[in-house]
Design a protein around this motif. Structure first.
Motif, mmCIF file in Angstrom:
data_model
loop_
_atom_site.group_PDB
_atom_site.id
_atom_site.type_symbol
_atom_site.label_atom_id
_atom_site.label_comp_id
_atom_site.label_asym_id
_atom_site.label_seq_id
_atom_site.Cartn_x
_atom_site.Cartn_y
_atom_site.Cartn_z
ATOM 1 N N ASP A 130 34.104 39.832 19.423
ATOM 2 C CA ASP A 130 33.822 40.017 20.848
ATOM 3 C C ASP A 130 33.018 38.839 21.383
ATOM 4 O OD1 ASP A 130 33.686 41.720 23.302
ATOM 5 O OD2 ASP A 130 31.547 41.625 22.869
ATOM 6 N N LEU A 131 32.078 38.328 20.594
ATOM 7 C CA LEU A 131 31.227 37.220 21.030
ATOM 8 C C LEU A 131 32.050 35.957 21.277
ATOM 9 C CD1 LEU A 131 28.277 36.480 21.597
ATOM 10 C CD2 LEU A 131 28.073 35.751 19.209
ATOM 11 N N LEU A 132 33.058 35.715 20.456
ATOM 12 C CA LEU A 132 33.921 34.545 20.637
ATOM 13 C C LEU A 132 34.648 34.609 21.983
ATOM 14 C CD1 LEU A 132 35.456 34.116 17.067
ATOM 15 C CD2 LEU A 132 33.880 32.550 18.233
ATOM 16 N N ARG A 133 35.065 35.780 22.399
ATOM 17 C CA ARG A 133 35.699 35.938 23.708
ATOM 18 C C ARG A 133 34.734 35.566 24.826
ATOM 19 N NH1 ARG A 133 35.908 40.617 24.991
ATOM 20 N NH2 ARG A 133 37.641 40.730 26.491
ATOM 21 N N PHE A 134 33.467 35.935 24.634
ATOM 22 C CA PHE A 134 32.456 35.657 25.653
ATOM 23 C C PHE A 134 32.240 34.149 25.792
ATOM 24 C CE2 PHE A 134 28.215 35.382 27.473
ATOM 25 C CZ PHE A 134 28.263 36.352 28.451
ATOM 26 N N PHE A 135 32.217 33.424 24.683
ATOM 27 C CA PHE A 135 32.037 31.968 24.738
ATOM 28 C C PHE A 135 33.291 31.278 25.284
ATOM 29 C CE2 PHE A 135 28.668 32.734 21.465
ATOM 30 C CZ PHE A 135 27.620 32.238 22.218
ATOM 31 N N LYS A 136 34.444 31.824 24.955
ATOM 32 C CA LYS A 136 35.703 31.239 25.422
ATOM 33 C C LYS A 136 35.811 31.297 26.941
ATOM 34 C CE LYS A 136 40.729 31.880 25.121
ATOM 35 N NZ LYS A 136 41.836 32.705 24.588
ATOM 36 N N ILE A 137 35.275 32.344 27.539
ATOM 37 C CA ILE A 137 35.430 32.544 28.980
ATOM 38 C C ILE A 137 34.784 31.424 29.781
ATOM 39 C CG2 ILE A 137 33.338 33.852 29.595
ATOM 40 C CD1 ILE A 137 36.912 34.930 30.464
ATOM 41 N N LYS A 138 33.857 30.675 29.189
ATOM 42 C CA LYS A 138 33.198 29.577 29.903
ATOM 43 C C LYS A 138 34.185 28.470 30.264
ATOM 44 C CE LYS A 138 30.033 28.854 26.794
ATOM 45 N NZ LYS A 138 28.865 28.233 26.109
ATOM 46 N N ASP A 139 35.318 28.416 29.578
ATOM 47 C CA ASP A 139 36.334 27.397 29.865
ATOM 48 C C ASP A 139 37.348 27.851 30.914
ATOM 49 O OD1 ASP A 139 35.266 25.663 27.917
ATOM 50 O OD2 ASP A 139 36.381 26.705 26.324
ATOM 51 N N PHE A 140 37.154 29.060 31.429
ATOM 52 C CA PHE A 140 38.110 29.594 32.403
ATOM 53 C C PHE A 140 37.968 28.876 33.745
ATOM 54 C CE2 PHE A 140 38.990 32.544 35.915
ATOM 55 C CZ PHE A 140 40.319 32.829 35.647
ATOM 56 N N LYS A 141 39.079 28.427 34.303
ATOM 57 C CA LYS A 141 39.089 27.770 35.609
ATOM 58 C C LYS A 141 40.370 28.142 36.344
ATOM 59 C CE LYS A 141 36.326 23.617 34.545
ATOM 60 N NZ LYS A 141 35.972 23.979 33.190
ATOM 61 N N LEU A 142 40.241 28.244 37.668
ATOM 62 C CA LEU A 142 41.397 28.434 38.530
ATOM 63 C C LEU A 142 41.338 27.380 39.625
ATOM 64 C CD1 LEU A 142 41.495 32.309 39.157
ATOM 65 C CD2 LEU A 142 43.114 30.997 37.783
ATOM 66 N N ASN A 143 42.415 26.630 39.810
ATOM 67 C CA ASN A 143 42.423 25.700 40.936
ATOM 68 C C ASN A 143 42.700 26.481 42.224
ATOM 69 O OD1 ASN A 143 45.282 26.025 41.232
ATOM 70 N ND2 ASN A 143 45.617 24.449 39.658
ATOM 71 N N LYS A 144 42.602 25.792 43.361
ATOM 72 C CA LYS A 144 42.724 26.489 44.644
ATOM 73 C C LYS A 144 44.096 27.136 44.802
ATOM 74 C CE LYS A 144 41.892 26.057 49.588
ATOM 75 N NZ LYS A 144 41.458 25.186 50.697
ATOM 76 N N LYS A 145 45.133 26.448 44.348
ATOM 77 C CA LYS A 145 46.479 27.000 44.468
ATOM 78 C C LYS A 145 46.603 28.298 43.686
ATOM 79 C CE LYS A 145 51.347 25.702 44.010
ATOM 80 N NZ LYS A 145 52.293 24.623 43.632
ATOM 81 N N GLN A 146 46.020 28.347 42.484
ATOM 82 C CA GLN A 146 46.064 29.570 41.681
ATOM 83 C C GLN A 146 45.266 30.691 42.338
ATOM 84 O OE1 GLN A 146 44.546 27.571 38.143
ATOM 85 N NE2 GLN A 146 46.465 27.982 37.051
ATOM 86 N N GLN A 147 44.108 30.342 42.897
ATOM 87 C CA GLN A 147 43.288 31.337 43.588
ATOM 88 C C GLN A 147 44.064 31.960 44.745
ATOM 89 O OE1 GLN A 147 39.425 29.709 44.713
ATOM 90 N NE2 GLN A 147 39.436 28.405 42.892
#
Length: 335
Positions: free
Chosen positions: A214-231
């Motif tokens: 579970d902790l690895l998922r929490f650290f991985k989420i820091k790399d999550f990004k959405l550009n404006k088009k995706q948003q």
């Protein structure tokens, strides 16, 4: 069976600002604030409401230095039935001293003009604006017909040029003229804040996975990004899924789905919920409101759209705590 984790993630998009304009005002000049909303809008929404006009002979007014008091009647039809609403109040802002008279413009009597002694227009307001100012419910309840993206609309002129030539908008206008002559078409432009990231940790449900996985998922989420088009794509899809507008042919059933290209990033980082807050309360104007609705949604000025990305019967997600669900009443669930 999909794995359920102690930590779960959600995204939220919140409407920051909005502007409604009539379809025939696209060529008008706009103030700086309106230009900014048009330029930076994420999505637009085509709506209709009763067609309003001012009864010219009902106009009465008095001018006292910089104060203006007026009375008039607005007329409109709801399901073919004629309704008349009386309005009596001060003009909403101090008026210039050179104004000497008021006049309703020629048919279809949409504008109230403030004139000087040379019959020059110093200021004006419209029948829809008067209805909005006085919060006449029949006239501020807007039926959502179509929702689209404003992606790539760099300047306000480009934005409105694209709308003028948009095939769906032209179809809606043609249908309104022939099938709904008592309704007027308006277009709303909406800007949204950058997505907010939320997480919840449930240490009380021991059926969920704890520890390093579970902790690895929490650290991985820091790399999550959405550009404006995706948003914008996510916001549009969520609004279409929620309102089910009659003129939207696609996206009505696309969310949530693990095969959705729009949500690919969200599933990759194991988000379990998306929230879109569409608010049409104008805080800067004495909390004036529009009420949006469709055949699938009730009339509200704040629509809180919650979408679960996983079936809670198979995988416990963001709305699961201590073995109980606290999902919103109208949450859109994954099949």
């Amino acid at each position: 069976m999909p794995k359920s984790y102690m930590t779960n993630f959600a995204l939220e998009f919140t409407c920051e600002n909005f502007l409604f304009m009539s379809s025939h005002s696209f060529k008008s000049k706009f103030c700086d604030q309106a230009k900014d909303i048009i330029k930076n809008s994420h999505v637009y929404c085509v709506v209709d409401c009763p067609r309003i006009s001012i009864i010219p002979e009902s106009l009465r007014y008095e001018i006292f230095e910089e104060r203006l008091v007026f009375a008039l009647d607005l007329e409109y039809r709801v399901n073919g039935r004629l309704k008349i609403m009386k309005v009596l109040s001060d003009y909403p802002t101090p008026i210039p001293g050179e104004i000497v008279k008021l006049e309703v413009d020629s048919y279809p009597h949409l504008n109230l003009k403030l004139l000087n002694s040379k019959n020059e227009i110093i200021a004006s307001t419209t029948a829809p604006e008067i209805a909005y100012q006085f919060q006449i419910h029949d006239l501020i309840e807007l039926n959502v017909l179509y929702i689209g993206q404003s992606t790539g609309l760099i300047q306000e002129s480009n934005s409105l040029k694209r709308l003028r030539s948009h095939s769906t908008l032209q179809t809606i206008l043609a249908d309104a003229n022939s099938l709904r002559p008592d309704r007027s078409i308006f277009v709303g432009m909406f800007t949204f804040s950058k997505p907010k990231f939320y997480f919840i940790m449930d240490g009380m449900d021991h059926s969920k996975i704890f520890g390093s996985e579970d902790l690895l998922r929490f650290f991985k989420i820091k790399d999550f990004k959405l550009n404006k088009k995706q948003q914008i794509a996510i916001i549009e899809a969520a609004l279409v899924r929620y309102f089910q507008p009659v003129y939207n042919e696609y996206l009505k059933k696309n969310l949530p789905s693990k095969n959705s290209t729009i949500l690919k990033q969200c599933y990759q980082f194991d988000f379990s919920a998306i929230n879109v807050n569409l608010n049409t309360e104008n805080i800067s104007r004495n909390n004036l409101k529009y009420y949006l609705y469709s055949d699938h949604t009730e009339k509200k000025y704040e629509h809180l759209i919650s979408i679960e990305l996983h079936n809670p019967m198979k995988k416990k997600g963001f709305y699961s705590l201590a073995g109980e669900s606290f999902a919103p009443k109208n949450v859109i669930r994954h099949n």
